[in-house]
Design a protein around this motif. Structure first.
Motif, PDB file in Angstrom:
ATOM      1  N   LEU A  42       0.848  -1.191   0.000  1.00  0.00           N
ATOM      2  CA  LEU A  42       0.000   0.000   0.000  1.00  0.00           C
ATOM      3  C   LEU A  42       0.885   1.242   0.000  1.00  0.00           C
ATOM      4  CD1 LEU A  42      -2.739  -1.258   2.492  1.00  0.00           C
ATOM      5  CD2 LEU A  42      -2.626  -1.462   0.001  1.00  0.00           C
ATOM      6  N   HIS A  43       1.274   1.635  -1.171  1.00  0.00           N
ATOM      7  CA  HIS A  43       2.205   2.736  -1.402  1.00  0.00           C
ATOM      8  C   HIS A  43       1.606   4.074  -0.924  1.00  0.00           C
ATOM      9  CE1 HIS A  43       5.789   4.217  -3.445  1.00  0.00           C
ATOM     10  NE2 HIS A  43       5.081   5.223  -3.880  1.00  0.00           N
ATOM     11  N   PRO A  44       2.388   4.950  -0.219  1.00  0.00           N
ATOM     12  CA  PRO A  44       3.837   4.897  -0.033  1.00  0.00           C
ATOM     13  C   PRO A  44       4.286   4.244   1.274  1.00  0.00           C
ATOM     14  CG  PRO A  44       3.055   7.016   0.706  1.00  0.00           C
ATOM     15  CD  PRO A  44       1.830   6.241   0.255  1.00  0.00           C
ATOM     16  N   HIS A  45       3.381   3.611   1.987  1.00  0.00           N
ATOM     17  CA  HIS A  45       3.738   3.017   3.281  1.00  0.00           C
ATOM     18  C   HIS A  45       4.283   1.612   3.057  1.00  0.00           C
ATOM     19  CE1 HIS A  45       1.682   6.441   5.082  1.00  0.00           C
ATOM     20  NE2 HIS A  45       0.674   6.188   4.284  1.00  0.00           N
ATOM     21  N   THR A  46       5.409   1.538   2.350  1.00  0.00           N
ATOM     22  CA  THR A  46       5.973   0.263   1.936  1.00  0.00           C
ATOM     23  C   THR A  46       7.466   0.225   2.244  1.00  0.00           C
ATOM     24  OG1 THR A  46       6.247   1.198  -0.282  1.00  0.00           O
ATOM     25  CG2 THR A  46       4.283  -0.143   0.101  1.00  0.00           C
ATOM     26  N   THR A  47       8.056  -0.940   2.037  1.00  0.00           N
ATOM     27  CA  THR A  47       9.487  -1.110   2.201  1.00  0.00           C
ATOM     28  C   THR A  47      10.173  -1.055   0.836  1.00  0.00           C
ATOM     29  OG1 THR A  47      11.213  -2.584   3.084  1.00  0.00           O
ATOM     30  CG2 THR A  47       9.295  -3.628   2.055  1.00  0.00           C
ATOM     31  N   TRP A  48      11.443  -0.720   0.809  1.00  0.00           N
ATOM     32  CA  TRP A  48      12.223  -0.727  -0.439  1.00  0.00           C
ATOM     33  C   TRP A  48      12.753  -2.149  -0.651  1.00  0.00           C
ATOM     34  CZ3 TRP A  48      14.040   3.305  -3.831  1.00  0.00           C
ATOM     35  CH2 TRP A  48      13.455   4.544  -3.584  1.00  0.00           C
ATOM     36  N   SER A  49      11.853  -3.082  -0.801  1.00  0.00           N
ATOM     37  CA  SER A  49      12.261  -4.471  -0.903  1.00  0.00           C
ATOM     38  C   SER A  49      11.144  -5.276  -1.556  1.00  0.00           C
ATOM     39  CB  SER A  49      12.560  -5.022   0.503  1.00  0.00           C
ATOM     40  OG  SER A  49      12.858  -6.395   0.456  1.00  0.00           O
ATOM     41  N   THR A  50      11.537  -6.258  -2.379  1.00  0.00           N
ATOM     42  CA  THR A  50      10.559  -7.175  -2.968  1.00  0.00           C
ATOM     43  C   THR A  50      10.312  -8.299  -1.972  1.00  0.00           C
ATOM     44  OG1 THR A  50      11.221  -6.648  -5.227  1.00  0.00           O
ATOM     45  CG2 THR A  50      10.078  -8.734  -4.885  1.00  0.00           C
ATOM     46  N   VAL A  51       9.145  -8.242  -1.338  1.00  0.00           N
ATOM     47  CA  VAL A  51       8.819  -9.176  -0.272  1.00  0.00           C
ATOM     48  C   VAL A  51       8.220 -10.466  -0.822  1.00  0.00           C
ATOM     49  CG1 VAL A  51       7.471  -9.490   1.851  1.00  0.00           C
ATOM     50  CG2 VAL A  51       8.458  -7.247   1.313  1.00  0.00           C
ATOM     51  N   GLU A  52       7.362 -10.338  -1.833  1.00  0.00           N
ATOM     52  CA  GLU A  52       6.771 -11.556  -2.410  1.00  0.00           C
ATOM     53  C   GLU A  52       7.901 -12.418  -2.985  1.00  0.00           C
ATOM     54  OE1 GLU A  52       6.838 -11.954  -5.778  1.00  0.00           O
ATOM     55  OE2 GLU A  52       6.687  -9.993  -6.723  1.00  0.00           O
ATOM     56  N   PRO A  53       7.649 -13.714  -3.241  1.00  0.00           N
ATOM     57  CA  PRO A  53       8.757 -14.665  -3.445  1.00  0.00           C
ATOM     58  C   PRO A  53       9.440 -14.631  -4.799  1.00  0.00           C
ATOM     59  CG  PRO A  53       6.654 -15.808  -3.528  1.00  0.00           C
ATOM     60  CD  PRO A  53       6.346 -14.388  -3.114  1.00  0.00           C
ATOM     61  N   ARG A  54       9.278 -13.576  -5.560  1.00  0.00           N
ATOM     62  CA  ARG A  54       9.856 -13.485  -6.903  1.00  0.00           C
ATOM     63  C   ARG A  54      11.362 -13.791  -6.915  1.00  0.00           C
ATOM     64  NH1 ARG A  54       7.777 -10.753 -11.168  1.00  0.00           N
ATOM     65  NH2 ARG A  54       6.143 -10.039  -9.736  1.00  0.00           N
ATOM     66  N   HIS A  55      12.125 -13.146  -6.027  1.00  0.00           N
ATOM     67  CA  HIS A  55      13.583 -13.335  -6.044  1.00  0.00           C
ATOM     68  C   HIS A  55      13.969 -14.757  -5.663  1.00  0.00           C
ATOM     69  CE1 HIS A  55      14.274  -9.265  -7.066  1.00  0.00           C
ATOM     70  NE2 HIS A  55      14.173  -8.732  -5.862  1.00  0.00           N
ATOM     71  N   ALA A  56      13.294 -15.298  -4.662  1.00  0.00           N
ATOM     72  CA  ALA A  56      13.608 -16.675  -4.245  1.00  0.00           C
ATOM     73  C   ALA A  56      13.318 -17.653  -5.379  1.00  0.00           C
ATOM     74  CB  ALA A  56      12.802 -17.034  -3.004  1.00  0.00           C
ATOM     75  N   ARG A  57      12.183 -17.487  -6.025  1.00  0.00           N
ATOM     76  CA  ARG A  57      11.857 -18.367  -7.152  1.00  0.00           C
ATOM     77  C   ARG A  57      12.886 -18.246  -8.272  1.00  0.00           C
ATOM     78  NH1 ARG A  57       5.587 -16.826  -6.691  1.00  0.00           N
ATOM     79  NH2 ARG A  57       4.745 -18.763  -5.815  1.00  0.00           N
TER      80      ARG A  57
END
Length: 417
Positions: free
Chosen positions: A237-252
């Motif tokens: 819920l932008h802009p109350h977010t982190t500067w990070s991809t939390v969902e598993p895209r990178h791990a996958r």
């Protein structure tokens, strides 16, 4: 799902749902899952994964939450590494009886460094926002990621190259000069930082790449996420977010490069929480649930409680591209909790919200505005919470917990053969 080769653990809320406790159990002798390493695939030192196991409590920040069971940690290229905080965490783990914690740590040399300069700039920026703060932890995570978009940023590899690191730190300090002058947040001198980072480089295994295949060959990998999907940089819920991809895209993606399969385990409480500012439709200040390990932070803000919200959980599952199983924590703390069946909004009654295209921040802003004015429609929570969530979310509940300790966890679905 515990029979699948590897596991990716993600928080389906705003964080603090029990990822660390879940990973601790997965790595324990009780689970008997032959975990060879915990891989951290997002976030940095702002993580706070509380683990209670056999009389010991530790808040994991950069070390993987399998450390109390002696499971090694790999900090991937997607981590934002803060060496000074890592050293402090290693000392705390030593005091809990973990022998030579830094020997359990491997770090991808491509990972960005979060420095005290980033942290001071972060706090100055949040101070300037006054009552409009975004909810930062004040550690410098956002500044680390933002600076690296346009500058030659410090990376873990530079800890072995003092002159390169010194040059980058000087450029970083000059970049933030005007912002830092607005506040009084002190940090170590650059020469002192260079010396400390050189010591860090001599104490941990710094890898030229993630070496994931080697860890995978030794056993199962557990990928431990940080924060929650509702704080994701592109899905939250932008802009109350982190500067990070939390969902598993990178791990996958990491696993796909070595041709290894994985299942995604989503984690939630039996109610929702949020730390700091931003929309929280099911929030109820009247809820009184003890929270021994989370409190109001100077920059992060208050720890907030709300009723179970399957609407947001379904959104998070869609943002993950689907998940394979659920871990449901804090089932012992639901006396006054209800469940959200819909929202009354400016657009009328809604019982679902759309997961828009990836990286569509305009969609996320519209969603933030909509949910900021939403009023929840509540109903009594069914007695059998796991079954209710399975029916509502369409995902099997495979692990539950009715207390904070490792021993409070129960496998709900038998492990696959």
């Amino acid at each position: 799902m515990f029979g699948d080769r590897h596991l990716i653990v993600v928080d389906l809320g705003f964080g603090d749902a029990g990822k660390g406790a879940t990973v601790d159990w997965l790595c324990s002798a009780e689970a008997a899952l032959d975990v060879s390493a915990v891989v951290r695939f997002n976030g940095g030192a702002q993580a706070a994964h509380n683990v209670v196991a056999r009389g010991r409590h530790h808040t994991f920040r950069q070390f993987g939450s399998g450390t109390l069971s002696g499971v090694p940690t790999l900090l991937s290229r997607h981590m934002l590494v803060e060496p000074l905080a890592l050293a402090a965490e290693a000392r705390a783990l030593s005091e809990l009886g973990v022998a030579e914690p830094l020997s359990l740590l491997s770090v991808d040399e491509r990972a960005l460094l979060t420095t005290p300069i980033h942290g001071a700039a972060n706090r100055c920026r949040e101070d300037a926002r006054g009552t409009s703060r975004h909810g930062s932890c004040g550690i410098g995570i956002g500044e680390t990621a933002a600076y690296a978009l346009t500058h030659d940023a410090p990376r873990v590899a530079d800890c072995r190259r003092p002159e390169v690191l010194r040059r980058k730190l000087i450029a970083l300090e000059e970049h933030y000069g005007a912002l830092l002058a607005q506040g009084s947040h002190e940090y170590d001198a650059i020469d002192d930082l260079v010396d400390m980072y050189r010591e860090f480089a001599g104490a941990v295994a710094i890898l030229p790449d993630d070496r994931l295949a080697g860890f995978a060959a030794a056993g199962r990998l557990v990928f431990e996420g940080a924060q929650g999907v509702l704080l994701d940089e592109w899905r939250g819920l932008h802009p109350h977010t982190t500067w990070s991809t939390v969902e598993p895209r990178h791990a996958r993606n990491m696993l796909s490069r070595i041709g290894e399969p994985a299942s995604v385990l989503g984690v939630t409480r039996g109610y929702l929480t949020r730390h700091g500012a931003g929309p929280f439709p099911s929030e109820d200040p009247a809820l009184s649930i003890p929270e021994p390990h989370n409190d109001t932070g100077r920059y992060q803000g208050a720890f907030r409680l709300g009723h179970l919200d399957p609407i947001l959980l379904r959104y998070a599952i869609a943002a993950c591209g689907g998940i394979d199983g659920l871990a449901v924590n804090h089932l012992d703390a639901l006396a006054d909790v209800r469940t959200t069946t819909g929202y009354m909004t400016a657009d009328g009654f809604l019982d679902s919200i759309e997961c828009g295209p990836w990286r569509d921040l305009d969609h996320q802003r519209r969603l933030t505005e909509l949910l900021a004015g939403a009023t929840p429609v509540l109903a009594d929570l069914p007695r059998d919470i796991p079954r209710y969530l399975e029916e509502t979310l369409g995902v099997p509940v495979v692990l539950t917990a009715d207390g904070p300790d490792r021993s409070a966890r129960t496998v709900r679905v038998a492990a696959a053969a």
